[in-house]
Design an enzyme around this catalytic site. Structure first.
Site, short mmCIF file in Angstrom:
data_model
loop_
_atom_site.label_atom_id
_atom_site.label_comp_id
_atom_site.label_asym_id
_atom_site.label_seq_id
_atom_site.Cartn_x
_atom_site.Cartn_y
_atom_site.Cartn_z
N ILE A 62 0.48 -4.26 6.32
CA ILE A 62 0.25 -4.55 7.75
C ILE A 62 -1.22 -4.45 8.13
O ILE A 62 -1.68 -5.14 9.01
CB ILE A 62 1.17 -3.67 8.63
CG1 ILE A 62 1.17 -4.16 10.07
CG2 ILE A 62 0.81 -2.21 8.53
CD1 ILE A 62 2.42 -3.79 10.83
N LEU A 79 0.82 -1.21 0.00
CA LEU A 79 0.00 0.00 0.00
C LEU A 79 0.86 1.27 0.00
O LEU A 79 0.34 2.37 0.02
CB LEU A 79 -0.94 0.01 1.21
CG LEU A 79 -1.92 -1.17 1.29
CD1 LEU A 79 -2.80 -1.05 2.53
CD2 LEU A 79 -2.78 -1.26 0.05
N TYR A 98 18.00 4.14 7.90
CA TYR A 98 17.41 3.61 6.65
C TYR A 98 18.53 3.16 5.70
O TYR A 98 18.51 2.04 5.17
CB TYR A 98 16.57 4.72 6.03
CG TYR A 98 16.01 4.43 4.66
CD1 TYR A 98 15.10 3.39 4.45
CD2 TYR A 98 16.35 5.24 3.57
CE1 TYR A 98 14.57 3.17 3.18
CE2 TYR A 98 15.82 5.02 2.31
CZ TYR A 98 14.93 3.97 2.12
OH TYR A 98 14.40 3.75 0.88
C1 AKB Z 1 13.66 8.51 0.92
O1 AKB Z 1 13.73 9.72 0.68
O2 AKB Z 1 13.84 8.02 2.05
C2 AKB Z 1 13.37 7.57 -0.23
C3 AKB Z 1 14.63 7.04 -0.85
C4 AKB Z 1 15.49 7.93 -1.64
O3 AKB Z 1 14.93 5.89 -0.70
N1 AKB Z 1 12.57 8.22 -1.21
#
Ligand code: AKB
Length: 320
Positions: A37, A12, A144
């Site tokens: 989820i 989603l 991330y």
């Molecule tokens: C983010 O900005 O976290 C994402 C990416 C570049 O992986 N759009």
């Protein structure tokens, strides 16, 4: 030959919403299982095969794979860069444990292929900023980026150790008029078009000269299907491929929009996302993807801007 049955996790989200539609068009509705989820309240059950899956729940993941005799997984569930900085441990859990659960389930159920989306966030401040090469210093600074780089390493490990056919792309910022992104550093590049189409002012959370690699959604979908359908011997990199389509700054995209929306106004109020953007490449060298499996984008900034504004205006007319 057995027909492929596809499962998408995190379906989603921004990419999942559009990729799942394309996969349903290509493979047939009965062969694509969409999961996230939570089930969305507005989902018409006969349209889509939907299953609730929390990627941390290995038992549930296995149940769904067995129930539909899944052969391919597109594992899209992830916490993006800006959201990840708000709750790093949670982001690590979803991005890392979730990925390992999918890779391990793929091995256990002998799946044919797995798709793992990586990101330009795998690069960091020590990386060459312009035309960032495929192989270079990484050292990401966001959770991330760290989780995506670790995910890439796990993908390559599963390929080498267990022969799992894992394929992956390092997406730049993705721009679309259909589904908004959530929690990324490149999200401004979507929001700016919505504000322009709505006749509103736009306040940008990045400085005007912050260049980042970007791509229009149709190219992102095309790249994903291209790499997944490429003959295995052409996919020589089993960590993740650099791909890009364009590179622009907030000022440049604003000026491109302003050619069509002359009274559009922008102001700048950089926040914590500026530091994230400053640690990422300004532009990407994707020549290895172009060479290995013939990657080629269709949209540049001006073509994308025309298409975004046409479609957002149409959507506005429908809503009025
Ligand atoms: C983010 O900005 O976290 C994402 C990416 C570049 O992986 N759009």
């Amino acid at each position: 030959m057995q027909k492929d049955k596809i499962l998408l996790t995190g379906a989603l989200g921004q990419i999942g919403s559009e990729l799942s539609q394309t996969l349903r068009d290509v493979y047939g509705e009965a062969n694509v299982v969409v999961s996230d989820i939570r089930r969305p309240a507005d989902l018409t059950i006969d349209e889509v095969i939907f299953e609730e899956i929390n990627v941390l729940d290995t038992q549930r993941l296995g149940e769904v794979i067995a129930k539909y005799k899944i052969t391919q997984i597109y594992h899209l569930a992830a916490v993006l860069s800006a959201s990840g900085e708000q709750d790093p441990l949670f982001a690590w859990q979803i991005n890392m444990d979730g990925t390992l659960n999918v890779l391990d389930a793929a091995r256990e159920f002998s799946l044919h292929k797995v798709y793992f989306p990586s990101s330009i966030a795998v690069f960091g401040k020590d990386t060459p900023k312009h035309n960032t090469p495929q192989h270079t210093i990484m050292n990401p600074s966001t959770i991330y980026g760290i989780s995506k780089l670790t995910g890439e390493r796990w993908c390559e490990y599963y390929f080498r150790k267990y022969g799992l056919d894992v394929r992956s792309l390092r997406y730049p910022g993705i721009i679309s008029y259909k589904t908004p992104p959530g929690g990324g550093t490149t999200d401004y590049a979507v929001d700016i078009y919505y504000k322009a189409a709505e006749g509103k002012k736009f306040e940008c959370f990045l400085k005007e000269n912050t260049y980042l690699p970007m791509m229009y959604m149709p190219d992102a979908i095309k790249a994903t299907l291209d790499i997944m359908n490429a003959p295995a011997e052409k996919v020589k990199i089993r960590s993740s491929y650099n791909i890009t389509a364009m590179s622009f700054s907030p000022k440049e995209v604003y000026q491109t929009i302003q050619k069509q929306v002359s009274d559009f106004k922008i102001s700048y109020k950089p926040d914590f996302r500026q530091e994230i953007a400053d640690s990422w490449p300004a532009s990407i060298d994707d020549s290895v993807a172009r060479q290995d499996w013939d990657w080629q984008p269709d949209f540049d900034l001006s073509k994308m801007t025309d298409d975004m504004l046409i479609n957002l205006r149409k959507l506005k007319e429908v809503l009025v």
